[in-house]
Design an enzyme around this catalytic site. Structure first.
Site, PDB file in Angstrom:
ATOM      1  N   TRP A   1       0.786  -1.042   0.071  1.00  0.00           N
ATOM      2  CA  TRP A   1      -0.105   0.037   0.090  1.00  0.00           C
ATOM      3  C   TRP A   1       0.665   1.235  -0.171  1.00  0.00           C
ATOM      4  O   TRP A   1       1.817   1.513   0.817  1.00  0.00           O
ATOM      5  CB  TRP A   1      -0.932  -0.092   1.307  1.00  0.00           C
ATOM      6  CG  TRP A   1      -1.668   1.228   1.344  1.00  0.00           C
ATOM      7  CD1 TRP A   1      -2.508   1.742   0.458  1.00  0.00           C
ATOM      8  CD2 TRP A   1      -1.170   2.422   2.221  1.00  0.00           C
ATOM      9  NE1 TRP A   1      -2.911   3.115   0.690  1.00  0.00           N
ATOM     10  CE2 TRP A   1      -2.262   3.516   1.787  1.00  0.00           C
ATOM     11  CE3 TRP A   1      -0.188   2.753   3.197  1.00  0.00           C
ATOM     12  CZ2 TRP A   1      -2.246   4.782   2.444  1.00  0.00           C
ATOM     13  CZ3 TRP A   1      -0.230   3.991   3.826  1.00  0.00           C
ATOM     14  CH2 TRP A   1      -1.306   4.870   3.534  1.00  0.00           C
TER      15      TRP A   1
ATOM     16  N   GLU B   1      -2.956  -2.767  -2.750  1.00  0.00           N
ATOM     17  CA  GLU B   1      -4.166  -2.284  -1.890  1.00  0.00           C
ATOM     18  C   GLU B   1      -4.669  -0.804  -2.586  1.00  0.00           C
ATOM     19  O   GLU B   1      -3.691   0.202  -2.232  1.00  0.00           O
ATOM     20  CB  GLU B   1      -3.746  -2.132  -0.370  1.00  0.00           C
ATOM     21  CG  GLU B   1      -4.919  -1.682   0.450  1.00  0.00           C
ATOM     22  CD  GLU B   1      -4.771  -1.758   1.985  1.00  0.00           C
ATOM     23  OE1 GLU B   1      -3.337  -1.832   2.423  1.00  0.00           O
ATOM     24  OE2 GLU B   1      -5.539  -1.346   2.672  1.00  0.00           O
TER      25      GLU B   1
ATOM     26  N   LYS C   1      -7.125   2.652  -2.363  1.00  0.00           N
ATOM     27  CA  LYS C   1      -7.709   3.637  -1.464  1.00  0.00           C
ATOM     28  C   LYS C   1      -8.388   4.449  -2.021  1.00  0.00           C
ATOM     29  O   LYS C   1      -8.013   4.908  -3.079  1.00  0.00           O
ATOM     30  CB  LYS C   1      -6.616   3.995  -0.627  1.00  0.00           C
ATOM     31  CG  LYS C   1      -7.222   4.874   0.722  1.00  0.00           C
ATOM     32  CD  LYS C   1      -6.182   5.172   1.876  1.00  0.00           C
ATOM     33  CE  LYS C   1      -6.558   5.769   2.961  1.00  0.00           C
ATOM     34  NZ  LYS C   1      -5.601   5.945   4.036  1.00  0.00           N
TER      35      LYS C   1
ATOM     36  N   ASP D   1      -9.893  -3.187   1.299  1.00  0.00           N
ATOM     37  CA  ASP D   1     -10.171  -2.670   2.832  1.00  0.00           C
ATOM     38  C   ASP D   1     -11.264  -2.148   3.037  1.00  0.00           C
ATOM     39  O   ASP D   1     -11.896  -1.193   2.304  1.00  0.00           O
ATOM     40  CB  ASP D   1      -8.958  -1.570   2.918  1.00  0.00           C
ATOM     41  CG  ASP D   1      -8.915  -1.111   4.245  1.00  0.00           C
ATOM     42  OD1 ASP D   1     -10.070  -0.764   5.017  1.00  0.00           O
ATOM     43  OD2 ASP D   1      -7.827  -0.957   5.030  1.00  0.00           O
TER      44      ASP D   1
ATOM     45  N   HIS E   1     -11.967   1.564   2.920  1.00  0.00           N
ATOM     46  CA  HIS E   1     -11.500   2.408   1.832  1.00  0.00           C
ATOM     47  C   HIS E   1     -12.540   2.321   0.443  1.00  0.00           C
ATOM     48  O   HIS E   1     -12.166   2.583  -0.661  1.00  0.00           O
ATOM     49  CB  HIS E   1     -10.316   1.595   1.138  1.00  0.00           C
ATOM     50  CG  HIS E   1      -8.835   1.768   1.872  1.00  0.00           C
ATOM     51  ND1 HIS E   1      -7.687   1.446   1.307  1.00  0.00           N
ATOM     52  CD2 HIS E   1      -8.728   2.088   3.161  1.00  0.00           C
ATOM     53  CE1 HIS E   1      -6.930   1.644   2.349  1.00  0.00           C
ATOM     54  NE2 HIS E   1      -7.512   2.009   3.342  1.00  0.00           N
TER      55      HIS E   1
ATOM     56  N   HIS F   1      -8.679  -6.393   3.972  1.00  0.00           N
ATOM     57  CA  HIS F   1      -8.353  -5.774   5.306  1.00  0.00           C
ATOM     58  C   HIS F   1      -9.644  -5.428   5.921  1.00  0.00           C
ATOM     59  O   HIS F   1     -10.626  -4.530   5.561  1.00  0.00           O
ATOM     60  CB  HIS F   1      -7.803  -4.552   4.804  1.00  0.00           C
ATOM     61  CG  HIS F   1      -6.142  -4.613   4.873  1.00  0.00           C
ATOM     62  ND1 HIS F   1      -5.598  -3.559   4.804  1.00  0.00           N
ATOM     63  CD2 HIS F   1      -5.741  -5.582   4.989  1.00  0.00           C
ATOM     64  CE1 HIS F   1      -4.182  -4.142   4.843  1.00  0.00           C
ATOM     65  NE2 HIS F   1      -4.400  -5.320   4.835  1.00  0.00           N
TER      66      HIS F   1
ATOM     67  N   ASP G   1     -12.586   8.607   8.518  1.00  0.00           N
ATOM     68  CA  ASP G   1     -11.759   7.531   9.172  1.00  0.00           C
ATOM     69  C   ASP G   1     -11.838   6.086   8.467  1.00  0.00           C
ATOM     70  O   ASP G   1     -13.200   5.671   8.611  1.00  0.00           O
ATOM     71  CB  ASP G   1     -11.605   7.518  10.705  1.00  0.00           C
ATOM     72  CG  ASP G   1     -10.573   6.599  11.148  1.00  0.00           C
ATOM     73  OD1 ASP G   1      -9.320   6.664  10.984  1.00  0.00           O
ATOM     74  OD2 ASP G   1     -10.879   5.407  11.639  1.00  0.00           O
TER      75      ASP G   1
ATOM     76  N   ASP H   1     -10.309   3.359   9.819  1.00  0.00           N
ATOM     77  CA  ASP H   1      -9.705   2.344  10.541  1.00  0.00           C
ATOM     78  C   ASP H   1     -10.212   2.313  11.995  1.00  0.00           C
ATOM     79  O   ASP H   1      -9.323   2.175  13.022  1.00  0.00           O
ATOM     80  CB  ASP H   1      -8.140   2.575  10.672  1.00  0.00           C
ATOM     81  CG  ASP H   1      -7.507   2.742   9.300  1.00  0.00           C
ATOM     82  OD1 ASP H   1      -7.210   1.314   8.567  1.00  0.00           O
ATOM     83  OD2 ASP H   1      -7.107   3.646   8.909  1.00  0.00           O
TER      84      ASP H   1
ATOM     85  N   ASP I   1      -7.379  -4.506   9.822  1.00  0.00           N
ATOM     86  CA  ASP I   1      -6.693  -3.381   9.856  1.00  0.00           C
ATOM     87  C   ASP I   1      -7.300  -2.349  10.463  1.00  0.00           C
ATOM     88  O   ASP I   1      -8.221  -1.684   9.987  1.00  0.00           O
ATOM     89  CB  ASP I   1      -6.705  -3.063   8.208  1.00  0.00           C
ATOM     90  CG  ASP I   1      -5.591  -1.797   8.080  1.00  0.00           C
ATOM     91  OD1 ASP I   1      -4.961  -1.334   8.958  1.00  0.00           O
ATOM     92  OD2 ASP I   1      -5.717  -1.408   6.885  1.00  0.00           O
TER      93      ASP I   1
HETATM   94  C1  RNT Z   1      -4.033   2.523   4.790  1.00  0.00           C
HETATM   95  C2  RNT Z   1      -3.965   0.991   4.308  1.00  0.00           C
HETATM   96  C3  RNT Z   1      -2.876   0.227   5.079  1.00  0.00           C
HETATM   97  C4  RNT Z   1      -2.316   0.751   6.553  1.00  0.00           C
HETATM   98  C5  RNT Z   1      -1.537  -0.288   6.968  1.00  0.00           C
HETATM   99  C6  RNT Z   1      -0.968   0.335   8.231  1.00  0.00           C
HETATM  100  O1  RNT Z   1      -5.140   3.177   4.679  1.00  0.00           O
HETATM  101  O2  RNT Z   1      -5.330   0.616   4.914  1.00  0.00           O
HETATM  102  O3  RNT Z   1      -3.278  -1.229   4.886  1.00  0.00           O
HETATM  103  O4  RNT Z   1      -3.412   0.799   7.384  1.00  0.00           O
HETATM  104  O5  RNT Z   1      -0.603  -0.786   6.029  1.00  0.00           O
HETATM  105 ZN    ZN Z   2      -5.717  -1.356   4.598  1.00  0.00          ZN
END
Ligand code: RNT
Ligand code: ZN
Length: 428
Positions: free
Chosen positions: A189, A230, A232, A263, A266, A290, A298, A300, A336
């Site tokens: 990523w 990955e 985003k 993810d 994302h 993820h 946000d 995460d 993640d």
């Molecule tokens: C970032 C990605 C990635 C990170 C990690 C720390 O938006 O989701 O996967 O969260 O690599």
């Molecule tokens: Zn991620």
């Protein structure tokens, strides 16, 4: 070793009966659940700091908020915390490292010079505990990433540095796979993007594709190491443009035969991975999920048992993507998230157990019955059954699973984590 609990066992027998009346074998569901590994993200334990020069300031659009006591400050503390989390989670799992968690014994080793030896402590620990390892090159929190570009950087020297980092990390991943006998998923990523409207969207993407091709040029045995990329949607500081967008990486992964990392955080707020999986998976060699939770901007937050997580888990089971019928898995599960406002060990436990509960609900679904109703055009019956399923005693099945796997039943895990906080975390 499993303890006995008449209350849990009695509730289980009742629940098994309820499910069997619907044609679902709850015993079989538990046997399958026990075979699903989840890769715990190391970075929840220390707020994504890593151990270079005592931990770098976070950037790349990633932000951790909160200052809960007890952050792991070195690899031994992080491993000890992870062990405590794993004691509270049923099953055998994996641990997911970032390159910035290397152990260089005090020496300054830049990221383009990392070697498997810098992860010997992690490999030894994982082997001893029967854990698989996964890996991520770290394309952020570094002077050469300070202007927001890495593999897509316009300066060939900066790009070259990051290409070398990517290559070095794939070799580390292959070493993990060789040492532990289970392939390491190495996920790329990069944060590369612009805060404001670009004048040239194509050039950074062309540079990114070329740089990735160089990162992946060395042939590595897929039995040791699998590559993932990955995408985003946006990041803090890359609101207007992300070079590695979804379309970019979907095309890249399909054409280069790489795993696509999807993810959950994302996505646009009305887009869901549960609907994307069956669309993308047939064209890909595999997917890395993820498992995360987006809240407004946000991406995460700690994973919870949301409707979407449950729906995604159902898709994984319906597609047999986890390889539970004997084929190799096509989808790999990694967490993640990072939250420093609550006990970090608890965050791991909550996220993992929530994912496992979602998988259990999926494994307890009478999929054949639902699909037959759908084929017959009986959408009334489909909706009615889906709603009834929500109040069946899945919790009793979950409790029995924890009991049998030697993991704490119900909130008993929190007592253990609180004790650990008192004895260990609060002493840091
Ligand atoms: C970032 C990605 C990635 C990170 C990690 C720390 O938006 O989701 O996967 O969260 O690599
Ligand atoms: Zn991620």
């Amino acid at each position: 070793m499993a303890e006995s609990s008449p209350r849990v066992e009695q509730a289980w027998r009742h629940a098994r009966e309820v499910y069997s009346e619907l044609g679902v074998d709850a015993e079989d569901a538990l046997e399958r659940l026990a075979r699903v590994p989840v890769s715990l993200n190391c970075w929840q334990g220390d707020d994504v700091r890593g151990f270079e020069d005592g931990g770098a300031a976070l950037d790349g659009g990633l932000a951790v908020s909160g200052n809960y006591l007890g952050r792991a400050r070195d690899p031994d503390e992080l491993r000890r915390d992870a062990e405590q989390a794993l004691r509270c989670i049923p099953g055998r799992h994996r641990f997911n490292l970032h390159a910035s968690y290397a152990e260089t014994g005090g020496a300054r080793v830049d990221r383009d010079a990392l070697q498997p030896g810098h992860f010997a402590g992690w490999i030894g620990w994982a082997r001893e505990r029967g854990l698989g390892l996964d890996f991520n090159p770290t394309f952020f929190a570094h002077p050469k990433a300070a202007d927001g570009f890495t593999l897509a950087h316009a300066d060939p020297a900066v790009r070259g540095f990051w290409i070398e980092h990517g290559r070095a990390c794939r070799r580390v991943g292959a070493a993990f796979g060789a040492a532990l006998g289970t392939p390491c998923v190495t996920n790329v990523w990069v944060p590369d993007g612009y805060k404001d409207t670009p004048a040239d969207r194509a050039a950074p993407r062309a540079r990114l594709a070329e740089a990735l091709d160089q990162v992946f040029a060395e042939e590595l045995d897929p039995a040791l190491q699998l590559d993932a990329v990955e995408p985003k949607l946006f990041g803090i500081g890359s609101e207007s443009y992300v070079a590695g967008s979804h379309e970019f990486y979907l095309g890249y992964a399909i054409s280069r035969r790489k795993l696509l990392c999807l993810d959950m955080g994302h996505q646009h707020p009305t887009e869901v991975l549960s609907d994307k999986l069956s669309a993308a998976l047939p064209y890909l060699p595999g997917v890395l999920l993820h498992v995360s939770r987006g809240v407004r901007w946000d991406s995460d937050h700690v994973v919870t048992l949301s409707d979407e997580l449950e729906e995604l888990a159902k898709e994984l089971v319906r597609l047999d993507a986890l390889g539970l019928e004997g084929a190799p898995p096509r989808v790999h599960l990694g967490l993640d998230f990072f939250d420093a406002s609550i006990n970090r060990v608890a965050a791991w436990v909550i996220g993992t157990r929530s994912l496992q509960k979602a998988l259990l609900l999926a494994l307890l679904e009478p999929a054949d019955t639902l699909q037959a109703l759908e084929r017959d055009g009986d959408f009334t019956g489909r909706l009615a059954l889906l709603e009834e399923l929500k109040s069946l005693p899945a919790g009793a099945v979950w409790d029995y699973h924890c009991l049998r796997q030697g993991a704490p039943v119900g909130l008993a895990w929190l007592d253990e984590v609180r004790r650990y906080e008192r004895d260990v975390l609060s002493q840091r």
